[in-house]
Design an enzyme around this catalytic site. Structure first.
Site, PDB file in Angstrom:
ATOM      1  N   THR A 163     -50.330  -1.246 -26.571  1.00 48.79           N
ATOM      2  CA  THR A 163     -49.823  -0.324 -25.459  1.00 48.79           C
ATOM      3  C   THR A 163     -48.146  -0.575 -25.405  1.00 48.79           C
ATOM      4  O   THR A 163     -47.371   0.521 -25.635  1.00 48.79           O
ATOM      5  CB  THR A 163     -50.435  -0.382 -24.035  1.00 48.79           C
ATOM      6  OG1 THR A 163     -51.640  -0.178 -24.377  1.00 48.79           O
ATOM      7  CG2 THR A 163     -49.768   0.780 -23.264  1.00 48.79           C
ATOM      8  N   ILE A 164     -47.704  -1.626 -25.182  1.00 49.38           N
ATOM      9  CA  ILE A 164     -46.206  -1.937 -25.022  1.00 49.38           C
ATOM     10  C   ILE A 164     -45.635  -2.100 -26.424  1.00 49.38           C
ATOM     11  O   ILE A 164     -44.444  -1.428 -26.699  1.00 49.38           O
ATOM     12  CB  ILE A 164     -45.850  -3.225 -24.078  1.00 49.38           C
ATOM     13  CG1 ILE A 164     -46.561  -2.565 -22.680  1.00 49.38           C
ATOM     14  CG2 ILE A 164     -44.262  -3.308 -23.857  1.00 49.38           C
ATOM     15  CD1 ILE A 164     -45.824  -1.456 -22.099  1.00 49.38           C
ATOM     16  N   SER A 167     -42.493  -6.543 -14.873  1.00 47.34           N
ATOM     17  CA  SER A 167     -43.812  -5.417 -14.970  1.00 47.34           C
ATOM     18  C   SER A 167     -43.347  -3.993 -14.670  1.00 47.34           C
ATOM     19  O   SER A 167     -42.246  -3.837 -14.132  1.00 47.34           O
ATOM     20  CB  SER A 167     -45.277  -5.940 -13.976  1.00 47.34           C
ATOM     21  OG  SER A 167     -44.557  -5.426 -12.583  1.00 47.34           O
ATOM     22  N   CYS A 168     -44.071  -3.108 -14.993  1.00 42.82           N
ATOM     23  CA  CYS A 168     -43.733  -1.587 -14.618  1.00 42.82           C
ATOM     24  C   CYS A 168     -43.455  -1.399 -13.333  1.00 42.82           C
ATOM     25  O   CYS A 168     -42.664  -0.552 -12.990  1.00 42.82           O
ATOM     26  CB  CYS A 168     -45.018  -0.688 -15.308  1.00 42.82           C
ATOM     27  SG  CYS A 168     -46.527  -1.368 -14.664  1.00 42.82           S
ATOM     28  N   ASN A 169     -44.395  -1.901 -12.371  1.00 47.42           N
ATOM     29  CA  ASN A 169     -44.034  -1.675 -11.060  1.00 47.42           C
ATOM     30  C   ASN A 169     -42.851  -2.347 -10.416  1.00 47.42           C
ATOM     31  O   ASN A 169     -42.114  -1.670  -9.982  1.00 47.42           O
ATOM     32  CB  ASN A 169     -45.293  -2.086 -10.281  1.00 47.42           C
ATOM     33  CG  ASN A 169     -46.553  -1.154 -10.279  1.00 47.42           C
ATOM     34  OD1 ASN A 169     -46.279   0.216  -9.850  1.00 47.42           O
ATOM     35  ND2 ASN A 169     -47.625  -1.365 -10.674  1.00 47.42           N
ATOM     36  N   ARG A 215     -52.749   2.876 -10.978  1.00 41.66           N
ATOM     37  CA  ARG A 215     -53.714   3.332 -11.758  1.00 41.66           C
ATOM     38  C   ARG A 215     -54.727   2.360 -12.111  1.00 41.66           C
ATOM     39  O   ARG A 215     -54.407   1.187 -12.441  1.00 41.66           O
ATOM     40  CB  ARG A 215     -53.065   3.953 -13.165  1.00 41.66           C
ATOM     41  CG  ARG A 215     -52.281   2.998 -13.843  1.00 41.66           C
ATOM     42  CD  ARG A 215     -53.374   2.538 -14.847  1.00 41.66           C
ATOM     43  NE  ARG A 215     -52.721   1.385 -15.943  1.00 41.66           N
ATOM     44  CZ  ARG A 215     -52.694  -0.032 -15.491  1.00 41.66           C
ATOM     45  NH1 ARG A 215     -53.145  -0.340 -14.472  1.00 41.66           N
ATOM     46  NH2 ARG A 215     -52.145  -0.739 -16.559  1.00 41.66           N
ATOM     47  N   HIS A 250     -46.015  -7.896  -6.289  1.00 45.71           N
ATOM     48  CA  HIS A 250     -44.822  -7.128  -6.561  1.00 45.71           C
ATOM     49  C   HIS A 250     -43.733  -7.437  -6.066  1.00 45.71           C
ATOM     50  O   HIS A 250     -42.583  -7.626  -6.750  1.00 45.71           O
ATOM     51  CB  HIS A 250     -45.198  -5.520  -6.393  1.00 45.71           C
ATOM     52  CG  HIS A 250     -46.467  -5.056  -7.363  1.00 45.71           C
ATOM     53  ND1 HIS A 250     -47.698  -5.117  -6.510  1.00 45.71           N
ATOM     54  CD2 HIS A 250     -46.770  -4.706  -8.370  1.00 45.71           C
ATOM     55  CE1 HIS A 250     -48.631  -4.745  -7.484  1.00 45.71           C
ATOM     56  NE2 HIS A 250     -48.183  -4.667  -8.672  1.00 45.71           N
ATOM     57  N   GLY A 251     -43.658  -7.917  -4.572  1.00 40.86           N
ATOM     58  CA  GLY A 251     -42.394  -8.081  -3.854  1.00 40.86           C
ATOM     59  C   GLY A 251     -41.832  -9.456  -4.644  1.00 40.86           C
ATOM     60  O   GLY A 251     -40.691  -9.471  -4.640  1.00 40.86           O
ATOM     61  N   HIS A 259     -48.576   5.136 -11.965  1.00 41.18           N
ATOM     62  CA  HIS A 259     -48.614   4.414 -10.551  1.00 41.18           C
ATOM     63  C   HIS A 259     -47.771   5.470  -9.693  1.00 41.18           C
ATOM     64  O   HIS A 259     -47.005   6.167  -9.987  1.00 41.18           O
ATOM     65  CB  HIS A 259     -48.167   3.180 -10.568  1.00 41.18           C
ATOM     66  CG  HIS A 259     -48.726   2.001 -11.478  1.00 41.18           C
ATOM     67  ND1 HIS A 259     -49.941   1.575 -11.607  1.00 41.18           N
ATOM     68  CD2 HIS A 259     -47.976   1.297 -12.473  1.00 41.18           C
ATOM     69  CE1 HIS A 259     -50.138   0.677 -12.563  1.00 41.18           C
ATOM     70  NE2 HIS A 259     -48.785   0.672 -13.123  1.00 41.18           N
TER      71      HIS A 259
END
Length: 341
Positions: A11-12, A139-141, A168, A194-195, A220
């Site tokens: 995917t990436i 990461s993406c997020n 997602r 994520h933080g 997302h």
């Protein structure tokens, strides 16, 4: 020309390979797959030399009409730098190989920060990368969060961030994952990862994140609240976003109020693979309360937003372009990335 190997053509990896091939100062010297797949045929169509880890599988590739250029180690030896786009956890196992060969490598957000020891975002810490052998694109997020937090921190100062990630369930082609009919807390405890991931790039930011997974595949969605240090207005915040090359605005006049509509929009724009490389901030949601409280919704395309960051990270690690804004300009221009809105 920087010779780039893509270890992991999924995917990436397939997106990064195409992005590398589009750059004026880079070339793809090879991509890797572990088994015959649709992506292997795409690599063949693109003309990328295909390498495999186990040469015992070479007959299976050749039977499928796919030429094998050699084993992965041969690809790595020919490269100046490696983009490791293997599944999470595999990059950590690959690191000793890169160390043995003396190769610079870029890992993805599925790996822990400690695998590289340095986490990267082009706008936030480009100039810190050059003396490192390894880097990790968050990461993406986290990429989406770092972009918007850094932009507002530079303009007004950020005292505190509280954000909810509506994630997602799976990528569009990932039929093994879900949920199909559930909202899953990811995790139920607070904070989500994520933080802390944002803090690997912006260590001074006070941030707490929460996350859940929902039955969708396209993108997302983030609900973000920030306490700013300086008073500002909605109009001034929108100007900051308008001047940021990787923050797009989903204008109220577009009538887009969902991830599905936004994906359709990128498709109609003719974006490769319908990719939204930039943050998609919903203009209508941008709010300033009491001068210092910021709110917004933003969409993050999980397959795409890290792609330009990988390209800039290549230049940053290699030390070929010293000015982050120049690298960002080169990357965006080659990709055709003009932020929406």
């Amino acid at each position: 020309m920087i010779k780039v190997a893509i270890n992991g053509y999924g995917t990436i990896g397939k997106r990064v390979a195409d992005a590398v091939a589009a750059q004026p100062d880079m070339e793809v010297i090879g991509v890797s797959k572990t088994s015959v797949s649709a992506e292997a045929y795409i690599a063949k169509e693109r003309g990328y030399p295909l390498y495999i880890a186990d040469l015992g599988k070479k007959p299976a590739f050749e039977k499928a009409g796919i030429e094998v250029a050699g084993d992965v180690e041969a690809m790595l030896k020919a490269a100046d730098i490696v983009v490791d786009a293997t599944p999470g956890g595999v990059g950590e196992k690959n690191r000793p190989i890169y160390e043995k060969l003396g190769k610079k490598a870029i890992f993805q957000g599925g790996e822990d920060h400690e695998v590289a020891g340095f986490s990267f975002n082009a706008h936030a810490n480009y100039n810190e990368a050059e003396n490192h052998q390894f880097a990790r694109v968050v990461s993406c997020n986290s990429t989406g969060l770092v972009r918007i937090i850094h932009a507002l921190d530079q303009a007004f100062g950020v005292a505190r961030v509280r954000a909810v990630m509506v994630r997602r369930g799976a990528d569009p082609d990932d039929v093994k994952r879900g949920p199909i009919d559930a909202i899953v807390l990811n995790p139920a405890s607070i904070p989500s990862h994520h933080g802390p991931d944002v803090n690997t790039v912006l260590p001074h930011i006070n941030i707490v994140t929460l996350a859940m997974i929902v039955p969708t595949t396209f993108m997302h969605m983030h609900s973000i609240q920030m306490d700013l240090k300086k008073e500002t207005t909605r109009e001034e915040v929108l100007k900051v976003f308008e001047n940021h090359s990787r923050i797009g605005l989903v204008r109220k006049t577009m009538g887009i109020k969902s991830n599905a509509q936004l994906r359709e929009y990128t498709q109609d724009l003719g974006r490769p693979r319908t990719d939204l490389w930039e943050n998609g901030v919903f203009e209508e949601s941008v709010s300033i309360l009491d001068g210092k409280e910021f709110y917004c919704f933003q969409a993050i395309h999980q397959e795409a937003d890290v792609v330009p960051e990988n390209i800039d990270c290549i230049r940053a690690l290699m030390g070929t372009v010293k000015d982050p804004q120049e690298s960002i300009r080169m990357t965006n221009e080659a990709l055709g990335l003009v932020a929406i809105g």
